[in-house]
Design an enzyme around this catalytic site. Structure first.
Site, short mmCIF file in Angstrom:
data_model
loop_
_atom_site.label_atom_id
_atom_site.label_comp_id
_atom_site.label_asym_id
_atom_site.label_seq_id
_atom_site.Cartn_x
_atom_site.Cartn_y
_atom_site.Cartn_z
N GLU A 85 72.14 30.91 10.02
CA GLU A 85 72.97 31.45 8.94
C GLU A 85 72.62 32.91 8.62
OE1 GLU A 85 72.82 28.52 5.76
OE2 GLU A 85 74.39 27.37 6.73
N GLU A 88 76.17 22.46 12.04
CA GLU A 88 75.87 21.82 10.75
C GLU A 88 77.17 21.45 10.09
OE1 GLU A 88 73.27 23.59 7.82
OE2 GLU A 88 72.03 24.48 9.39
C1 BG6 Z 1 72.63 25.10 5.38
C2 BG6 Z 1 71.22 25.30 5.84
O1 BG6 Z 1 73.01 26.17 4.58
O2 BG6 Z 1 72.92 24.01 4.59
C3 BG6 Z 1 70.36 24.07 5.84
O3 BG6 Z 1 71.18 25.89 7.11
C4 BG6 Z 1 70.67 23.26 4.60
O4 BG6 Z 1 69.01 24.46 5.91
C5 BG6 Z 1 72.12 22.84 4.65
O5 BG6 Z 1 69.84 22.17 4.40
C6 BG6 Z 1 72.57 21.94 3.54
O6 BG6 Z 1 72.24 22.49 2.31
P1 BG6 Z 1 71.43 21.67 1.25
O7 BG6 Z 1 71.16 22.63 0.18
O8 BG6 Z 1 72.31 20.57 0.81
O9 BG6 Z 1 70.20 21.20 1.91
#
Ligand code: BG6
Length: 480
Positions: A176, A378
């Site tokens: 990111e 993701e």
């Molecule tokens: C992304 C990150 O922004 O979102 C991860 O790369 C992160 O590290 C994921 O865990 C989900 O966000 P969160 O805050 O729900 O863990």
């Protein structure tokens, strides 16, 4: 008939600081993430310079992948994973970032993990830098504000390439990387928190500092991509962007133009540099209007042009709107990036707006622009899971979220997008990046670990585990 290519890379994603634990063993150094306390949706997580007695630091144990990697990889294999996204913890390899010789035990750990993946024919997808750096580099240099970080990163990445050249083919240089557009990214990704204690995401930094920092990351990324292309031509080098689809709140041209501007800054500016090898034309005016003066060295533009990535990857969780009307104030949060609430969408328990069609829209835009293979590395629903009376976790809400997103990926593939892989986030429950919570779960596998730090760390399969297993087995054909 499945619309997914027959060698589509189904898998799941993790990151070291949220997953591994074992924060101070086998020569590992002190990492920036080890300084974050637990928080919640309402209480921000903090960063402390010294460790406070009695305070919980979720990264320290996380869910202990370090000691349980065999069990977790066996579970991934049982689901049928073709690819497993993980990051390497810089401080296991170079504890302060400044050593000349890497830490052998750290290198050995990842050798063991890659060997275990190999046993099941699972391809590793390695993020070199996922919201993590030696805390020493934060304290001494104020993180990526200092150009010296480029050399430390290149040394670290070169060590990984040479050591794992026969075991890892897919690499992402920075997780990111465009999170720099927000002050929170200044802390999380750039480490601009020298001498700072307090809530992490409201730590002070300016937009100029953030773009200077990301320029250093872009140079570092380009240098290692070039190195990979020259020395390890079988590697596939990728960028990784936080992507949020953006819509104008209304068809008022003011909203439309504002939305286009936000989209340019958020989704394209940094990615353009990594994919095309130069800053886009709109960046000139954007930098001028925001008084951003990036200090460059003579060869910087050439370096960027020499280090273009082979694949584009992104996270996708949500979409958001933009409104030029100051009376429109309903705001929905997101992973670093949020926006004006879209009245047509529902939100997760943490307020992130759920928009599967936005993924199709995003993939089309990305592919139209770059014309290189794409992976969604993701995606997922952070939700509280309840153990039912029968002892199982019936997470039909998660299945529903993932199913709808997979359907939209399928649409995008039919639209002509060259989508090659999908790794939903937190495939095995892990610590939340934004809040430090455990109860914000994404996994197909439940981990018995709680917000107060208690729990057996035992793993159990949720309903979504069996569902995803079937999805992979039928190459995305059977989504019910
Ligand atoms: C992304 C990150 O922004 O979102 C991860 O790369 C992160 O590290 C994921 O865990 C989900 O966000 P969160 O805050 O729900 O863990």
């Amino acid at each position: 008939m499945s619309k997914f290519p027959k060698d589509f890379l189904w898998g799941g994603a993790t990151a070291a600081n949220q997953y591994e634990g074992a924060w101070n063993v086998d020569g590992k150094g002190d990492s920036i993430a080890d300084h974050y306390t637990a928080g919640s949706r309402t209480t921000p997580k903090r960063v402390t310079i010294k460790y406070e007695e009695g305070t919980l630091y979720p990264s320290w144990e996380a869910v202990d992948f370090y000691h349980r990697y065999k069990e977790d990889i066996a579970l991934a294999a049982e689901m049928g994973f073709k690819i497993f996204r993980m990051s390497i913890n810089w401080t296991r390899i170079y504890p302060t970032g400044e050593e000349d010789v890497p830490n052998e035990s750290g290198l050995q750990f990842y050798d063991d993990v890659f060997d275990e993946l190999k046993k099941y024919n699972i391809e590793p997808l390695v993020t070199i830098y996922h919201y993590e750096m030696p805390y020493h580099l934060v304290e001494k240099y104020n993180g990526w504000s200092n150009r010296k970080l480029i050399d430390y990163y290149v040394k670290y990445a070169s060590t990984l390439f040479e050591r794992y050249k026969d075991k890892v083919k897919y690499w992402l240089t920075f997780n990111e990387i465009n999170s720099c557009i927000m002050p929170s990214g200044g802390a999380l990704s750039l480490g601009l928190i020298q001498n700072y204690e307090g809530p992490l995401f409201t730590s002070p930094n300016t937009i100029g500092e953030r773009y200077q920092g990301v320029h250093h990351q872009l140079i570092a990324s380009a240098k290692v991509v070039k190195l990979a292309h020259e020395k390890y031509p079988h590697f596939k080098m990728g960028c990784m962007n936080i992507y949020a689809a953006k819509y104008p709140y209304t068809c008022n041209p003011d909203d439309v133009v504002l939305c286009q501007k936000v989209n340019q800054e958020m989704n394209w500016l940094v990615a353009d540099v990594q994919v095309r090898g130069y800053y886009p034309s709109f960046s000139k005016r954007f930098f001028e209007e925001n008084k951003i003066h990036i200090i460059k060295e003579k060869r910087d533009d050439e370096i960027l042009a020499e280090g273009k990535v082979d694949i584009y990857t992104c996270s996708y969780y949500l979409s958001a709107c933009e409104s030029a009307d100051s009376k429109v104030t309903t705001y929905s949060p997101g992973n670093v990036i949020g926006g004006v609430t879209n009245p047509y969408l529902k939100s997760s328990q943490w307020g992130w707006q759920i928009d599967p069609k936005g993924l199709r829209y995003a993939l089309n835009d990305i592919y139209d622009r770059y014309q290189i293979p794409i992976m969604v590395v993701e995606n997922g629903l952070g939700a509280e899971d309840k153990i039912d009376e029968d002892g199982a976790i019936h997470d039909e809400y998660r299945i529903d979220y993932l199913k709808k997103h997979i359907q939209q990926m399928e649409e995008a593939i039919q639209d002509g997008v060259d989508l090659i892989g999908y790794t939903p986030w937190g495939c095995i429950d892990l610590v939340s990046a934004s809040t430090g919570e455990m109860k914000k779960r994404y996994g197909f596998v439940y981990v018995d670990k709680h917000d107060d730090g208690t729990g057996t760390l035992n793993r159990s399969k949720k309903d979504s585990f069996y569902w995803y297993q079937k999805v992979i087995k039928t190459n995305g054909e059977d989504l019910d």
